[in-house]
Write a protein that holds these residues in place. Structure first.
Motif, mmCIF file in Angstrom:
data_model
loop_
_atom_site.group_PDB
_atom_site.id
_atom_site.type_symbol
_atom_site.label_atom_id
_atom_site.label_comp_id
_atom_site.label_asym_id
_atom_site.label_seq_id
_atom_site.Cartn_x
_atom_site.Cartn_y
_atom_site.Cartn_z
ATOM 1 N N GLU A 116 -1.900 -47.958 56.982
ATOM 2 C CA GLU A 116 -1.294 -46.619 57.000
ATOM 3 C C GLU A 116 -0.361 -46.471 58.201
ATOM 4 O O GLU A 116 0.745 -45.926 58.073
ATOM 5 N N ALA A 117 -0.778 -46.985 59.356
ATOM 6 C CA ALA A 117 0.065 -46.922 60.558
ATOM 7 C C ALA A 117 1.299 -47.802 60.388
ATOM 8 O O ALA A 117 2.423 -47.380 60.703
ATOM 9 N N LEU A 118 1.099 -49.021 59.878
ATOM 10 C CA LEU A 118 2.230 -49.931 59.690
ATOM 11 C C LEU A 118 3.241 -49.342 58.721
ATOM 12 O O LEU A 118 4.451 -49.403 58.965
ATOM 13 N N GLN A 119 2.788 -48.739 57.629
ATOM 14 C CA GLN A 119 3.713 -48.150 56.660
ATOM 15 C C GLN A 119 4.540 -47.039 57.305
ATOM 16 O O GLN A 119 5.748 -46.938 57.065
ATOM 17 N N ALA A 120 3.909 -46.212 58.128
ATOM 18 C CA ALA A 120 4.641 -45.134 58.806
ATOM 19 C C ALA A 120 5.711 -45.695 59.734
ATOM 20 O O ALA A 120 6.834 -45.177 59.787
ATOM 21 N N VAL A 121 5.380 -46.769 60.448
ATOM 22 C CA VAL A 121 6.344 -47.373 61.366
ATOM 23 C C VAL A 121 7.485 -48.037 60.585
ATOM 24 O O VAL A 121 8.658 -47.897 60.945
ATOM 25 N N ILE A 122 7.154 -48.735 59.505
ATOM 26 C CA ILE A 122 8.197 -49.354 58.671
ATOM 27 C C ILE A 122 9.157 -48.282 58.158
ATOM 28 O O ILE A 122 10.385 -48.430 58.245
ATOM 29 N N ASP A 123 8.619 -47.200 57.612
ATOM 30 C CA ASP A 123 9.470 -46.118 57.094
ATOM 31 C C ASP A 123 10.356 -45.547 58.188
ATOM 32 O O ASP A 123 11.557 -45.322 57.976
ATOM 33 N N PHE A 124 9.800 -45.310 59.370
ATOM 34 C CA PHE A 124 10.559 -44.779 60.500
ATOM 35 C C PHE A 124 11.686 -45.733 60.897
ATOM 36 O O PHE A 124 12.831 -45.307 61.110
ATOM 37 N N LEU A 125 11.367 -47.013 60.986
ATOM 38 C CA LEU A 125 12.379 -47.989 61.408
ATOM 39 C C LEU A 125 13.515 -48.101 60.398
ATOM 40 O O LEU A 125 14.683 -48.191 60.783
ATOM 41 N N PHE A 126 13.206 -48.082 59.119
ATOM 42 C CA PHE A 126 14.254 -48.139 58.101
ATOM 43 C C PHE A 126 15.029 -46.823 58.013
ATOM 44 O O PHE A 126 16.261 -46.815 58.000
ATOM 45 N N ASP A 127 14.317 -45.703 57.949
ATOM 46 C CA ASP A 127 14.942 -44.416 57.645
ATOM 47 C C ASP A 127 15.583 -43.733 58.843
ATOM 48 O O ASP A 127 16.584 -43.031 58.687
ATOM 49 N N VAL A 128 15.033 -43.901 60.028
ATOM 50 C CA VAL A 128 15.540 -43.191 61.205
ATOM 51 C C VAL A 128 16.330 -44.124 62.120
ATOM 52 O O VAL A 128 17.450 -43.817 62.513
#
Length: 183
Positions: A116-128
């Motif tokens: 769950e933490a890794l998915q949030a970081v992946i999304d942040f890195l791609f999207d933001v």
């Protein structure tokens, strides 16, 4: 890439936030002093709270850089006590690549928290931040770490034999990656 620094991220169960100096005791107790957690990591098990405090002081000072991405993993229903760590441990600016590393208290293994933490970081890195690729690696003797990566959609890309070092010595490194276009 558009660097914005470590921002607070939230998921259903987690808050990913910047470290504060007061996190040293929780970090030491929950994972940094535990041999079973640090077994496959590249930094040694902490032998005193002073070691942990020194590391956290460095991390807190690092937040002044807008290309620093380092979070304490906190359960929403567990107060504000960190139970793990996730960070961009290496960036290749010209290639727009972020290499992620993580660890979590053994009390919380096999509960989907690291994924769950890794998915949030992946999304942040791609999207933001706008990275084009995220990657991570694990010791071949630690397949559960690879399962975390797979659960987040990262693809196994190969094993580099005797190419890395951790607290077990020279080891094989299993690499996983995901491109922004893979989503």
């Amino acid at each position: 890439m558009h660097h914005v620094g470590t921002r607070r991220l939230e998921t259903d169960r987690l808050v990913l936030r910047r470290y504060i100096k007061e996190d040293a005791q929780a970090m030491y107790d929950n994972w940094a002093s535990r041999d079973e957690v640090t077994k496959y990591l590249t930094w040694p098990t902490h032998t005193s709270i002073e070691v942990t405090q020194s590391i956290i002081d460095e991390w807190v000072n690092g937040y002044s850089a807008d290309n620093c991405y380092h979070w304490a993993i906190v359960l929403k229903d567990n107060g504000d006590e960190p139970i793990g760590d996730i960070a961009v441990v290496h960036m290749k600016e010209k290639a727009s690549v972020a290499h992620i590393g993580y660890c979590i208290s053994s009390d919380w293994w096999n509960k989907g928290i690291t994924s769950e933490a890794l998915q949030a970081v992946i999304d942040f890195l791609f999207d933001v931040v706008g990275v084009d690729r995220v990657e991570a690696r694990h010791d071949s003797k630690n397949p559960n770490s690879g399962k975390v990566m797979q659960k987040c959609g990262m693809k196994y890309e190969g094993t580099l034999r005797s190419s890395d070092w951790n607290n077990q010595g020279i080891c094989d490194a299993c690499y996983y990656g995901m491109l922004k276009t893979d989503r």
